[in-house]
Scaffold this active site. Structure first.
Site, mmCIF file in Angstrom:
data_model
loop_
_atom_site.group_PDB
_atom_site.id
_atom_site.type_symbol
_atom_site.label_atom_id
_atom_site.label_comp_id
_atom_site.label_asym_id
_atom_site.label_seq_id
_atom_site.Cartn_x
_atom_site.Cartn_y
_atom_site.Cartn_z
ATOM 1 N N LYS A 153 0.802 -1.229 0.000
ATOM 2 C CA LYS A 153 0.000 0.000 0.000
ATOM 3 C C LYS A 153 0.835 1.280 0.000
ATOM 4 O O LYS A 153 0.300 2.360 -0.243
ATOM 5 C CB LYS A 153 -0.944 -0.006 1.203
ATOM 6 C CG LYS A 153 -1.976 -1.112 1.145
ATOM 7 C CD LYS A 153 -3.014 -0.842 0.077
ATOM 8 C CE LYS A 153 -4.051 -1.942 0.058
ATOM 9 N NZ LYS A 153 -5.182 -1.626 -0.802
HETATM 10 C C1 LIG Z 1 -2.795 -7.133 3.812
HETATM 11 C C2 LIG Z 1 -3.429 -6.791 2.519
HETATM 12 N N1 LIG Z 1 -3.404 -7.658 1.527
HETATM 13 C C3 LIG Z 1 -3.985 -7.386 0.345
HETATM 14 C C4 LIG Z 1 -4.646 -6.241 0.108
HETATM 15 C C5 LIG Z 1 -5.366 -6.062 -1.207
HETATM 16 O O1 LIG Z 1 -4.877 -5.121 -2.032
HETATM 17 P P1 LIG Z 1 -5.875 -4.253 -2.925
HETATM 18 O O2 LIG Z 1 -6.593 -3.305 -1.998
HETATM 19 O O3 LIG Z 1 -4.981 -3.547 -3.858
HETATM 20 O O4 LIG Z 1 -6.836 -5.158 -3.586
HETATM 21 C C6 LIG Z 1 -4.712 -5.343 1.149
HETATM 22 C C7 LIG Z 1 -5.492 -4.152 0.987
HETATM 23 O O5 LIG Z 1 -5.862 -3.485 1.917
HETATM 24 C C8 LIG Z 1 -4.089 -5.613 2.375
HETATM 25 O O6 LIG Z 1 -4.122 -4.773 3.399
#
Ligand SMILES: Cc1ncc(COP(=O)(O)O)c(C=O)c1O
Length: 480
Positions: A59
């Site tokens: 992120k």
């Molecule tokens: C730990 C974790 N994995 C995966 C994701 C998924 O990513 P995306 O929001 O780009 O789909 C997030 C999103 O908040 C996350 O915090």
């Protein structure tokens, strides 16, 4: 003694590793090959290690892109406040950006998120409001609603809203996607990622499909989330709670474009957490539970891959934030997520002790007409107390150091005695699906090993030591 500089691989850099600030370190995360997790896969499988970003997650990328865009558009001005509803990782990224660029940061989080995440945000100077998980998004107490209210109440507030913000998928279109293409040297054929806002899968998928429309984009979704059902049936079931953090939704985020996704695989909490722990123990990749979800989905796809395929699984965040959850034996036991060693198969034990098929240890063996002296030399070279004996490609017997010692004590010249004359019965043969329990019942004081039949005339020896090693690993994962 003069010591030379240590050169780790990553420090053989293309350019000097010197940066203006921590935000410049975001991105360019490595692809790391998964040898053991993918031991039985025909293709190459890699982890895209986004947990190595400075904020500990994927992120960081979108935090920078969203704030850049807000500054460009004049939505965020000096003295402004960044407000976001986040599972913690976007908060970490935004908190880093806020710290470097001098903004106030306020985050709302669901109470299922780990305490480590809340503390980490506070460590970077952010304010955190914890909200109930078990309420729908439109409920005024939900972390989405509280974020909306704060945006109305706090002057000069900017709400990036990663769920709807086009700068979220754009970050991945402009960074993660190109990195995957370049670092796989255009070979990537499958990309697997969990979906939260959908930003990662959408941005990466769009970029990769532009480069090669045949690349398959595969989403991983926790049981209880609505995304799997929506993708496959265009229905929206009632969402159920689940324990994996950061992925899966109870609504359809605007940042998620289903049209670029080819498949969505569903994974239970238990599978996610077990794969998270295996990823750490087998590959040294210390990640959060959503990485386990993505790995479990990738494992579902692996049997379909061909030798030329190249699969990448995105590892979103660091395990450091989940020490009190997936990495706590107590928490795993309380939630009935711990696996029993009895469930392990011969094949899994071999993978854990010998690595991938490519690095599989050479079978050390004697032939029927070899001299006992030659067999003894082999045993000593490998520090074995027994050796399997083969008649061509077939197991024919086993030779033990006790028998050799007896011969020597009886005054025999070991060079003049053949293995065939002193060998005992061969080790029992088991199939690759045999369980630890079945193998244990065969391994005795008299018979210290079994053969695992991997294919026609292809055997691997599994010793009492290998078994103990596997059981100790499992015991370690339960006790400490
Ligand atoms: C730990 C974790 N994995 C995966 C994701 C998924 O990513 P995306 O929001 O780009 O789909 C997030 C999103 O908040 C996350 O915090």
């Amino acid at each position: 003694m003069r010591r030379g500089a240590i050169r780790y691989n990553r420090s053989v850099a293309r350019e000097p590793m010197r940066y203006e600030n921590i935000l410049e370190v975001v991105g360019r995360t490595p692809l790391v090959k998964l040898h053991r997790v993918a031991a039985n896969c025909a293709a190459e499988v890699y982890a895209k290690c986004d947990y190595l970003n400075p904020g500990g997650s994927v992120k960081d990328r979108i935090a920078i892109t969203m704030v850049d865009e807000a500054e460009r558009q004049g939505w965020l001005k000096p003295g402004g406040t960044i407000i976001e509803g986040t599972s913690g990782n976007t908060g970490m990224g935004l908190a880093l950006v806020a710290a470097i660029r001098g903004y106030r940061a306020v985050f709302t989080m669901a109470d299922k998120q780990s305490k480590e995440k809340v503390d980490a945000l506070k460590a970077l100077g952010a304010e955190v409001m914890v909200c109930p998980t078990a309420v729908p998004p439109e409920d005024p107490r939900s972390y989405h609603s509280v974020a909306d209210r704060l945006v109305r109440e706090i002057p000069k507030a900017y709400h990036p809203n990663q769920y709807e913000n086009p700068a979220n998928p754009e970050a991945h279109y402009r960074s993660t996607g190109p990195e995957l293409w370049e670092d796989s040297e255009g070979r990537i054929t499958h990309f697997v990622a969990g979906m939260g806002t959908g930003g990662t899968i959408t941005g990466v998928g769009r970029y990769l499909k532009e480069k090669n429309p045949k690349v398959r984009i595969i989403g991983a979704d926790p049981v209880g989330s609505i995304l799997y059902d929506y993708f496959h049936n265009k229905t929206i079931p009632k969402a159920e709670t689940y324990k994996v953090e950061g992925i899966g939704e109870d609504f359809l985020p605007g940042a998620l474009d289903f049209s670029i996704i080819d498949d969505v695989r569903q994974v239970s909490d238990k599978e996610s957490f077990q794969w998270t722990r295996r990823l750490a123990r087998l590959e040294g990749i210390f990640a959060g539970g959503s990485a386990g979800t993505a790995i479990a989905a990738a494992v579902q796809v692996m049997p379909e891959l061909r030798p030329k395929d190249f699969m990448v699984v995105l590892i979103p965040d660091t395990g450091m934030r989940y020490l009190s959850k997936v990495y706590s034996d107590e928490w795993m036991r309380d939630n009935r997520y711990l696996e029993s060693p009895v469930a392990w198969t011969a094949e899994e034990i071999l993978a854990a002790s010998t690595g991938s098929a490519a690095t599989r240890r050479e079978l050390v063996k004697a032939g029927l007409s070899d001299s006992v002296a030659a067999a003894l030399a082999l045993m000593q070279a490998h520090d074995f107390s027994q050796l399997p004996v083969f008649d061509g490609a077939r197991p024919a017997g086993a030779i033990y150091e006790d028998a050799i010692l007896n011969l020597a004590l009886a005054g025999q010249n070991l060079s003049n005695v053949t293995v065939q004359e002193v060998m005992a019965a061969p080790f029992p043969v088991v199939q690759r699906s045999a369980t630890v329990e079945q193998i244990t019942s065969l391994i005795t004081r008299e018979c210290p090993a079994v053969f695992v039949e991997l294919g026609r005339d292809l055997y691997e020896v599994l010793t009492k030591y290998d078994l103990l090693h596997a059981v100790a690993r499992m015991a370690g994962s339960r006790h400490g």
